[in-house]
Design an enzyme around this catalytic site. Sequence first.
Site, PDB file in Angstrom:
ATOM      1  CB  CYS A   1       0.610  -2.358  13.901  1.00  0.00           C
ATOM      2  SG  CYS A   1       1.049  -1.974  12.204  1.00  0.00           S
TER       3      CYS A   1
ATOM      4  CB  CYS B   1       2.427   7.219   3.627  1.00  0.00           C
ATOM      5  SG  CYS B   1       2.799   6.055   4.933  1.00  0.00           S
TER       6      CYS B   1
ATOM      7  CB  CYS C   1       5.795  -5.391   9.625  1.00  0.00           C
ATOM      8  SG  CYS C   1       6.865  -4.532  10.794  1.00  0.00           S
TER       9      CYS C   1
ATOM     10  CB  CYS D   1       3.368  -2.870  16.941  1.00  0.00           C
ATOM     11  SG  CYS D   1       5.072  -2.314  16.804  1.00  0.00           S
TER      12      CYS D   1
ATOM     13  CD  GLU E   1      -2.488  -1.220   2.728  1.00  0.00           C
ATOM     14  OE1 GLU E   1      -2.620  -0.167   3.387  1.00  0.00           O
ATOM     15  OE2 GLU E   1      -2.884  -2.327   3.099  1.00  0.00           O
TER      16      GLU E   1
ATOM     17  CB  CYS F   1      -0.077   0.788   8.033  1.00  0.00           C
ATOM     18  SG  CYS F   1       0.633   2.356   7.771  1.00  0.00           S
TER      19      CYS F   1
END
Length: 355
Positions: A121, A107, A114, A118, A94, A338
């Site tokens: 997220c 962005c 990832c 976290c 994205e 995100c």
Amino acid sequence: MNANKPSIYDYTKKELEEYFVSIGDKKFRAVQILEWLYRARVTSFDEMTNLSKLGLQTLKDNFSIEPLKLEGKFASNDGTVKYLFELVDGHYIETVLMRHNYGNSVCVTSQVGCNMGCSFCASGELGKVRDLTLAEMVLQVLHVQRDLDLEDERVSNVVVMGIGEPFDNYNTVLRFLETINYGRGLEIGARHITVSTCGLVPKIKEFAEFELQINLAISLHAPNNELRSKIMKINKRYPIEEVIEAVKYYVEKTNRRVTFEYILLKGVNDTKECALELAKLLKGINAYVNLIPYNEVKTKSYRSTAHDAAEEFFAVLHKHGINATVRMEHGNDINAACGQLRAQKMKEKRELCED
Ligand code: SAH
């Protein structure tokens, strides 16, 4: 990108220069090519009209110039545009365009997924699949810039705050920063570029040596180890005191101000006590706190702090001499948090496969 040939966008200026010298051509060919790619923004080698026939053929034989494949584009009421791209190996990333009064900010995503995990997220839910290449990073900016060309506007700011941990793809991210900053290319001012990290301490220190004056943002999100370890597992590896120590080192070396990002999670890290503790932690550091409203994620139970409570949190920091702002939300109506679009797309793909 053609699987057999490397993308021409995968080379920095220095790397292209080395390539042309290695094939017995002139070093300055690199600058010519970069101008075509990033200034003229051509989409085919044939448009590079100042190359010799032989030079053109060499490029065609050895490189591809494919753009990213656009899978979806979603525009929000506030002008935010979210792009979903499909990569050659079928993965999705994205990119977001945000329109501010000071300019157009993009962005950028740095990894497929990832590994930082976290808890709040959406990007980290499925772990990291792979790092993005330089081409995949610059083509995100270039795609948005081509859209803006139609309005005679330019990308003025870039934030590496999309999916992924940029410092976990460190070398490529530095090559990306050099490439978008290059004066005869996209020419995005170093001071208009921000890289955000969840706090990979050795890389923060290494970044202090980087020659460009890029802004550094640290995702802090909690004022003490107990709370930070609960919401960010990276804190177990690099606890708060080490992050703060690395930031102090960075500020001392570069003379630059660092931004701390702090998402406000209702009832988790948004109390007055947290604000006080945060003020104490950051006292005397040349820093700035960005209080970010949490963009709620469907699969997470975290809730966003109400605006009044966010203002109270801000007031405590302000009273204790800490510079801060409460950031606006962008693109709420288009899954801008995100990783949500990507997650949605992957879910659809899985469901299709199961049918
Ligand atoms: N991995 C890097 C950069 C990508 S995340 C980092 O951690 O900084 C960019 C920022 O968005 C980080 O501060 C991250 O904590 C924050 N973020 C993640 N999910 C969010 C959400 N749902 N709402 C608001 N901010 C979020």
